[in-house]
Scaffold this motif. Structure first.
Motif, PDB file in Angstrom:
ATOM      1  N   UNK A   1       0.818  -1.201   0.000  1.00  0.00           N
ATOM      2  CA  UNK A   1       0.000   0.000   0.000  1.00  0.00           C
ATOM      3  C   UNK A   1       0.854   1.255   0.000  1.00  0.00           C
ATOM      4  N   UNK A   2       2.117   1.121   0.386  1.00  0.00           N
ATOM      5  CA  UNK A   2       2.979   2.292   0.472  1.00  0.00           C
ATOM      6  C   UNK A   2       3.809   2.501  -0.785  1.00  0.00           C
TER       7      UNK A   2
ATOM      8  N   UNK B   1      -8.490 -17.097   6.651  1.00  0.00           N
ATOM      9  CA  UNK B   1      -9.506 -16.431   5.843  1.00  0.00           C
ATOM     10  C   UNK B   1      -9.813 -15.086   6.497  1.00  0.00           C
ATOM     11  N   UNK B   2      -9.664 -14.019   5.722  1.00  0.00           N
ATOM     12  CA  UNK B   2      -9.921 -12.683   6.249  1.00  0.00           C
ATOM     13  C   UNK B   2     -10.315 -11.741   5.128  1.00  0.00           C
ATOM     14  N   UNK B   3     -10.890 -10.641   5.519  1.00  0.00           N
ATOM     15  CA  UNK B   3     -11.333  -9.654   4.537  1.00  0.00           C
ATOM     16  C   UNK B   3     -10.161  -8.757   4.147  1.00  0.00           C
ATOM     17  N   UNK B   4     -10.340  -8.036   3.049  1.00  0.00           N
ATOM     18  CA  UNK B   4      -9.314  -7.078   2.605  1.00  0.00           C
ATOM     19  C   UNK B   4      -9.119  -5.997   3.663  1.00  0.00           C
ATOM     20  N   UNK B   5     -10.235  -5.573   4.291  1.00  0.00           N
ATOM     21  CA  UNK B   5     -10.135  -4.539   5.329  1.00  0.00           C
ATOM     22  C   UNK B   5      -9.266  -5.014   6.496  1.00  0.00           C
ATOM     23  N   UNK B   6      -9.448  -6.276   6.899  1.00  0.00           N
ATOM     24  CA  UNK B   6      -8.629  -6.835   7.976  1.00  0.00           C
ATOM     25  C   UNK B   6      -7.169  -6.906   7.559  1.00  0.00           C
ATOM     26  N   UNK B   7      -6.915  -7.310   6.315  1.00  0.00           N
ATOM     27  CA  UNK B   7      -5.542  -7.382   5.803  1.00  0.00           C
ATOM     28  C   UNK B   7      -4.890  -6.004   5.804  1.00  0.00           C
ATOM     29  N   UNK B   8      -5.650  -4.984   5.404  1.00  0.00           N
ATOM     30  CA  UNK B   8      -5.111  -3.614   5.400  1.00  0.00           C
ATOM     31  C   UNK B   8      -4.805  -3.149   6.817  1.00  0.00           C
TER      32      UNK B   8
ATOM     33  N   UNK C   1      -0.421  -1.912  11.034  1.00  0.00           N
ATOM     34  CA  UNK C   1      -0.372  -1.931  12.503  1.00  0.00           C
ATOM     35  C   UNK C   1       0.850  -1.174  13.037  1.00  0.00           C
ATOM     36  N   UNK C   2       1.983  -1.273  12.360  1.00  0.00           N
ATOM     37  CA  UNK C   2       3.183  -0.552  12.811  1.00  0.00           C
ATOM     38  C   UNK C   2       2.976   0.949  12.692  1.00  0.00           C
ATOM     39  N   UNK C   3       2.404   1.389  11.561  1.00  0.00           N
ATOM     40  CA  UNK C   3       2.157   2.818  11.368  1.00  0.00           C
ATOM     41  C   UNK C   3       1.166   3.343  12.400  1.00  0.00           C
ATOM     42  N   UNK C   4       0.156   2.535  12.723  1.00  0.00           N
ATOM     43  CA  UNK C   4      -0.828   2.966  13.728  1.00  0.00           C
ATOM     44  C   UNK C   4      -0.172   3.082  15.105  1.00  0.00           C
TER      45      UNK C   4
ATOM     46  N   UNK D   1       7.946   9.021   4.253  1.00  0.00           N
ATOM     47  CA  UNK D   1       7.779   7.585   3.991  1.00  0.00           C
ATOM     48  C   UNK D   1       6.917   6.903   5.045  1.00  0.00           C
ATOM     49  N   UNK D   2       6.748   7.517   6.226  1.00  0.00           N
ATOM     50  CA  UNK D   2       5.950   6.921   7.294  1.00  0.00           C
ATOM     51  C   UNK D   2       4.474   7.290   7.199  1.00  0.00           C
ATOM     52  N   UNK D   3       4.139   8.228   6.317  1.00  0.00           N
ATOM     53  CA  UNK D   3       2.760   8.703   6.229  1.00  0.00           C
ATOM     54  C   UNK D   3       1.991   7.867   5.219  1.00  0.00           C
ATOM     55  N   UNK D   4       0.786   7.483   5.592  1.00  0.00           N
ATOM     56  CA  UNK D   4      -0.081   6.745   4.679  1.00  0.00           C
ATOM     57  C   UNK D   4      -1.433   7.434   4.651  1.00  0.00           C
ATOM     58  N   UNK D   5      -1.836   7.874   3.499  1.00  0.00           N
ATOM     59  CA  UNK D   5      -3.131   8.536   3.356  1.00  0.00           C
ATOM     60  C   UNK D   5      -3.111   9.998   3.770  1.00  0.00           C
ATOM     61  N   UNK D   6      -1.926  10.545   4.047  1.00  0.00           N
ATOM     62  CA  UNK D   6      -1.802  11.947   4.445  1.00  0.00           C
ATOM     63  C   UNK D   6      -0.694  12.569   3.624  1.00  0.00           C
TER      64      UNK D   6
END
Length: 198
Positions: free
Chosen positions: A1-2, A55-62, A67-70, A151-156
């Motif tokens: 995603x990055x 088995x997991x959803x795309x949202x769970x995978x994202x 998790x590290x960024x959060x 590089x640490x920002x995602x969606x911002x």
């Protein structure tokens, strides 16, 4: 995603020399939790010995991928609040000291007819100056340092004007509030005690 998605080649797993596992993505119009049992049933119908796990959803995978960024964002927010609190305490201490040093002057002004608003503005002028200097130094520093954490920002966006403006207004509000308390206390100075202040 990055990062940009690289060019990839998909090959049938029969052509692979060694396969540890495979991922399959399934699109459904139903709730994903309901589709899990159907998918498991179809795969078991094709090959009962084929194990199915994770088995997991795309949202769970994202969520798991970020998790590290959060964690870093949560820690940064906590340290930011702590730094703001320490700055507010420091500014309060400085302004309380300045008011204590100017007690005689404030008492003379009150004795000569200065109203509470004048005394508050006398003290708050110093707060405005200190806050302005802090913002003048902090904004360019923040603007420049965002390139380091890009590089640490995602969606911002690194230099998001709305985020920087909100942070600046928040810090200015805390600074003015920290300075307002000593200014309010200065209006309660007894002129007679202030004139005797040594």
């Amino acid at each position: 995603m990055r990062q940009e998605v690289p060019l990839e080649v998909y090959r049938p797993y029969h052509q692979m020399e060694f396969v540890i596992g495979m991922y399959a993505y399934v699109r459904t119009t139903h709730r994903p939790e309901q589709a899990f049992s159907s998918i498991r049933g179809v795969v078991n119908g094709l090959d009962p010995n084929l194990p199915i796990f994770q088995m997991k959803t795309i949202e769970t995978q994202m969520e798991e991928s970020l998790i590290t960024e959060r964690l870093v964002a949560t820690l940064s927010a906590g340290f930011g609040m702590l730094a703001t609190l320490l700055a507010a305490i420091g500014l309060y201490g400085v302004m309380a000291y300045i008011v204590a040093q100017r007690t005689r002057e404030i008492g003379v002004r009150i004795a000569l007819g200065a109203v509470a608003r004048d005394v508050i503005m006398l003290v708050m002028r110093d707060v405005f100056i200190l806050t302005g200097i802090g913002i003048a130094i902090g904004l360019p520093a923040a603007w420049g340092l965002t390139r380091m954490v890009k590089s640490q920002l995602y969606g911002i966006q690194p230099n998001d004007a709305l985020t920087i403006a909100a942070a600046t207004l928040g810090i200015a509000f805390v600074a003015l509030l920290a300075g307002y308390v000593p200014a309010l206390r200065a209006t309660r100075v007894d002129p007679m005690r202030a004139l005797r202040w040594e």
